[in-house]
Design an enzyme around this catalytic site. Structure first.
Site, PDB file in Angstrom:
ATOM      1  N   SER A  13      40.587  27.676  17.292  1.00 35.91           N
ATOM      2  CA  SER A  13      40.183  28.048  18.656  1.00 35.91           C
ATOM      3  C   SER A  13      38.671  28.115  18.810  1.00 35.91           C
ATOM      4  CB  SER A  13      40.791  29.406  19.043  1.00 35.91           C
ATOM      5  OG  SER A  13      40.241  30.434  18.234  1.00 35.91           O
ATOM      6  N   SER A  14      37.935  28.132  17.694  1.00 38.58           N
ATOM      7  CA  SER A  14      36.475  28.160  17.820  1.00 38.58           C
ATOM      8  C   SER A  14      35.842  27.651  16.528  1.00 38.58           C
ATOM      9  CB  SER A  14      35.984  29.584  18.132  1.00 38.58           C
ATOM     10  OG  SER A  14      35.789  30.333  16.959  1.00 38.58           O
ATOM     11  N   ASP A  52      48.912  33.833  13.576  1.00 37.34           N
ATOM     12  CA  ASP A  52      48.120  34.874  12.905  1.00 37.34           C
ATOM     13  C   ASP A  52      48.383  34.726  11.414  1.00 37.34           C
ATOM     14  OD1 ASP A  52      47.022  37.108  11.772  1.00 37.34           O
ATOM     15  OD2 ASP A  52      47.833  38.518  13.236  1.00 37.34           O
ATOM     16  N   SER A 129      36.206  26.695   2.194  1.00 35.86           N
ATOM     17  CA  SER A 129      35.486  27.686   1.412  1.00 35.86           C
ATOM     18  C   SER A 129      34.120  27.837   2.074  1.00 35.86           C
ATOM     19  CB  SER A 129      35.392  27.199  -0.037  1.00 35.86           C
ATOM     20  OG  SER A 129      34.586  28.033  -0.819  1.00 35.86           O
ATOM     21  N   TYR A 143      33.151  38.764   2.198  1.00 39.19           N
ATOM     22  CA  TYR A 143      33.307  37.329   2.505  1.00 39.19           C
ATOM     23  C   TYR A 143      33.124  36.487   1.238  1.00 39.19           C
ATOM     24  CZ  TYR A 143      32.307  32.868   4.884  1.00 39.19           C
ATOM     25  OH  TYR A 143      32.316  31.561   5.312  1.00 39.19           O
ATOM     26  N   SER A 146      36.052  36.716  -1.000  1.00 37.51           N
ATOM     27  CA  SER A 146      37.225  35.971  -0.499  1.00 37.51           C
ATOM     28  C   SER A 146      37.053  34.468  -0.735  1.00 37.51           C
ATOM     29  CB  SER A 146      37.450  36.256   0.996  1.00 37.51           C
ATOM     30  OG  SER A 146      36.477  35.615   1.800  1.00 37.51           O
ATOM     31  N   LYS A 147      35.826  33.971  -0.585  1.00 38.26           N
ATOM     32  CA  LYS A 147      35.602  32.526  -0.764  1.00 38.26           C
ATOM     33  C   LYS A 147      35.631  32.154  -2.250  1.00 38.26           C
ATOM     34  CE  LYS A 147      35.303  31.451   3.619  1.00 38.26           C
ATOM     35  NZ  LYS A 147      36.273  30.576   4.295  1.00 38.26           N
TER      36      LYS A 147
HETATM   37  N1  LIG Z   1      29.929  28.645  10.601  1.00 39.22           N
HETATM   38  C1  LIG Z   1      29.440  28.484   9.410  1.00 39.22           C
HETATM   39  O1  LIG Z   1      28.206  28.348   9.254  1.00 39.22           O
HETATM   40  C2  LIG Z   1      30.331  28.436   8.202  1.00 39.22           C
HETATM   41  C3  LIG Z   1      29.747  28.228   6.936  1.00 39.22           C
HETATM   42  C4  LIG Z   1      30.570  28.189   5.826  1.00 39.22           C
HETATM   43  C5  LIG Z   1      31.944  28.299   5.951  1.00 39.22           C
HETATM   44  N2  LIG Z   1      32.486  28.512   7.185  1.00 39.22           N
HETATM   45  C6  LIG Z   1      33.945  28.645   7.266  1.00 39.22           C
HETATM   46  O2  LIG Z   1      34.452  27.823   8.297  1.00 39.22           O
HETATM   47  C7  LIG Z   1      35.578  28.427   8.913  1.00 39.22           C
HETATM   48  C8  LIG Z   1      35.328  28.555  10.412  1.00 39.22           C
HETATM   49  O3  LIG Z   1      34.217  29.433  10.603  1.00 39.22           O
HETATM   50  P1  LIG Z   1      33.278  29.390  11.896  1.00 39.22           P
HETATM   51  O4  LIG Z   1      32.191  30.350  11.627  1.00 39.22           O
HETATM   52  O5  LIG Z   1      32.904  28.005  12.227  1.00 39.22           O
HETATM   53  O6  LIG Z   1      34.281  29.844  13.030  1.00 39.22           O
HETATM   54  P2  LIG Z   1      34.484  31.216  13.823  1.00 39.22           P
HETATM   55  O7  LIG Z   1      33.791  31.084  15.111  1.00 39.22           O
HETATM   56  O8  LIG Z   1      34.148  32.363  12.942  1.00 39.22           O
HETATM   57  O9  LIG Z   1      36.040  31.118  14.101  1.00 39.22           O
HETATM   58  C9  LIG Z   1      37.003  31.742  13.323  1.00 39.22           C
HETATM   59  C10 LIG Z   1      38.347  31.133  13.655  1.00 39.22           C
HETATM   60  O10 LIG Z   1      39.340  31.755  12.855  1.00 39.22           O
HETATM   61  C11 LIG Z   1      40.407  32.179  13.702  1.00 39.22           C
HETATM   62  N3  LIG Z   1      41.023  33.361  13.109  1.00 39.22           N
HETATM   63  C12 LIG Z   1      40.447  34.536  12.743  1.00 39.22           C
HETATM   64  N4  LIG Z   1      41.376  35.374  12.272  1.00 39.22           N
HETATM   65  C13 LIG Z   1      42.563  34.715  12.331  1.00 39.22           C
HETATM   66  C14 LIG Z   1      43.893  35.061  11.987  1.00 39.22           C
HETATM   67  N5  LIG Z   1      44.213  36.260  11.482  1.00 39.22           N
HETATM   68  N6  LIG Z   1      44.862  34.136  12.168  1.00 39.22           N
HETATM   69  C15 LIG Z   1      44.575  32.915  12.687  1.00 39.22           C
HETATM   70  N7  LIG Z   1      43.336  32.533  13.037  1.00 39.22           N
HETATM   71  C16 LIG Z   1      42.337  33.436  12.857  1.00 39.22           C
HETATM   72  C17 LIG Z   1      39.766  32.467  15.053  1.00 39.22           C
HETATM   73  O11 LIG Z   1      40.691  32.305  16.122  1.00 39.22           O
HETATM   74  P3  LIG Z   1      41.490  33.495  16.894  1.00 39.22           P
HETATM   75  O12 LIG Z   1      40.574  34.665  17.053  1.00 39.22           O
HETATM   76  O13 LIG Z   1      41.872  32.851  18.187  1.00 39.22           O
HETATM   77  O14 LIG Z   1      42.658  33.783  16.017  1.00 39.22           O
HETATM   78  C18 LIG Z   1      38.757  31.344  15.122  1.00 39.22           C
HETATM   79  O15 LIG Z   1      39.356  30.171  15.597  1.00 39.22           O
HETATM   80  C19 LIG Z   1      35.755  29.784   8.212  1.00 39.22           C
HETATM   81  O16 LIG Z   1      36.698  29.656   7.175  1.00 39.22           O
HETATM   82  C20 LIG Z   1      34.386  30.061   7.650  1.00 39.22           C
HETATM   83  O17 LIG Z   1      34.435  30.901   6.535  1.00 39.22           O
HETATM   84  C21 LIG Z   1      31.724  28.588   8.315  1.00 39.22           C
END
Ligand SMILES: NC(=O)c1ccc[n+]([C@@H]2O[C@H](COP(=O)([O-])OP(=O)(O)OC[C@H]3O[C@@H](n4cnc5c(N)ncnc54)[C@H](OP(=O)(O)O)[C@@H]3O)[C@@H](O)[C@H]2O)c1
Length: 274
Positions: A13-14, A52, A129, A143, A146-147
């Site tokens: 969703s995001s 979820d 990850s 965090y 977990s990773k």
């Molecule tokens: N952004 C970065 O710079 C970055 C860097 C390294 C890794 N990552 C990884 O990339 C992934 C996405 O991160 P992001 O920061 O881009 O996105 P984000 O904006 O933090 O989005 C998190 C997503 O996870 C969903 N979510 C959270 N809890 C949930 C649950 N219990 N069940 C189902 N869905 C759930 C949320 O949707 P709902 O609230 O609608 O459920 C949302 O779609 C994560 O695994 C993060 O650790 C991101």
């Protein structure tokens, strides 16, 4: 003509989950997207189902409804969150919440999807990850833990799933300007009175700066879509800026002391503590 391939995407969703889902859709995949904020139905050319990942019943229902649409050729797991806080002031409950979503969420999803993939003779499982899966950063311990758990688990899964034609891939993104603050709460006990307050303030400002000035999430989505189209996918795919690639090499090849000096200087502005 090849049949259309189907991917199930969690956390779609995001953030990076949404960008990856859209890139896969644009690349011709049938996308079945899951998140808590979805309530079923089609949106922007994707099937959006409620999911979820902390709730086994919700996962079973998601898989049942998704399978009615189409079984998964690939599962991409992006659902995640973090809690910012010092190790000392992050509660066990806050650690549990992060582990439950980021790590156990993937374990639960895989337990549902693996039998389906075994029965159909193969599939691809992609787990998000992070650079934090390879190195620790101050005030992101829940965090980071977990990773790291995901990294270890994925190595085992890759070895076990191979004979069934199931490929496993870890995606290790660096900072991308995609994440929402909604999924980055501060630990409840963090306050201006915290003994860590000054370093916490500079580290969280740096973390925020790095994310808002991070890499392009669309590019990550497109890269992953191209990778998933390949017959053989790599076990690890790091998608990060050159300086974050360098940070991983420094972490791996320099000693702990020098590494701590660099990281403390970067995040807290201070040199090695007394
Ligand atoms: N952004 C970065 O710079 C970055 C860097 C390294 C890794 N990552 C990884 O990339 C992934 C996405 O991160 P992001 O920061 O881009 O996105 P984000 O904006 O933090 O989005 C998190 C997503 O996870 C969903 N979510 C959270 N809890 C949930 C649950 N219990 N069940 C189902 N869905 C759930 C949320 O949707 P709902 O609230 O609608 O459920 C949302 O779609 C994560 O695994 C993060 O650790 C991101």
């Amino acid at each position: 003509m090849d049949r259309q391939k189907t991917v199930w995407v969690t956390g779609a969703s995001s953030g990076l989950g949404l960008h990856t889902a859209m890139a896969l859709r644009d690349g011709g995949w049938r996308v079945i997207a899951g998140a808590r904020s979805f309530d079923g139905g089609e949106k922007d050319g994707m099937f959006c189902l409620r999911l979820d990942v902390t709730d086994e019943e919700s996962i079973r229902e998601f898989c049942r409804r998704a399978e009615e649409i189409a079984p998964p050729d690939a599962l991409v797991q992006c659902a995640g969150m973090l809690v910012l806080g010092s190790c000392e002031e992050t509660s066990a409950e806050e650690f549990r919440r992060v582990m439950d979503t980021n790590y156990l969420g993937m374990v639960r999803m895989n337990r549902e999807v693996l039998p389906r993939m075994r029965a159909q003779g193969g599939g691809k499982i992609v787990m998000f990850s992070s650079i934090n899966g390879l190195m620790g950063i101050p005030f992101q311990s829940a965090y980071t833990a977990s990773k790291h758990a995901i990294e270890g688990y994925a190595e085992c899964l890759m070895l076990e799933a191979k004979p069934f034609g199931i490929q496993v891939m870890l995606v290790e993104p660096g900072d991308h300007r995609s994440g929402s603050d909604k999924y980055r709460p501060h630990a409840a006990a963090m306050s201006e009175k915290s003994p860590y307050a000054a370093e916490y303030a500079s580290a969280t400002a740096q973390i925020h700066h790095d994310e808002t000035n991070g890499s392009d999430p669309d590019k990550l989505g497109r890269k992953l879509a191209r990778t998933l189209d390949r017959k053989r996918i790599p076990f690890r795919k790091r998608i990060a800026s050159p300086d974050q690639h360098l940070a991983v090499y420094i972490h791996r090849f320099l000693g702990a002391r020098l590494n701590a000096w660099i990281l403390r200087k970067y995040y807290t502005g201070k040199e090695q503590a007394k």
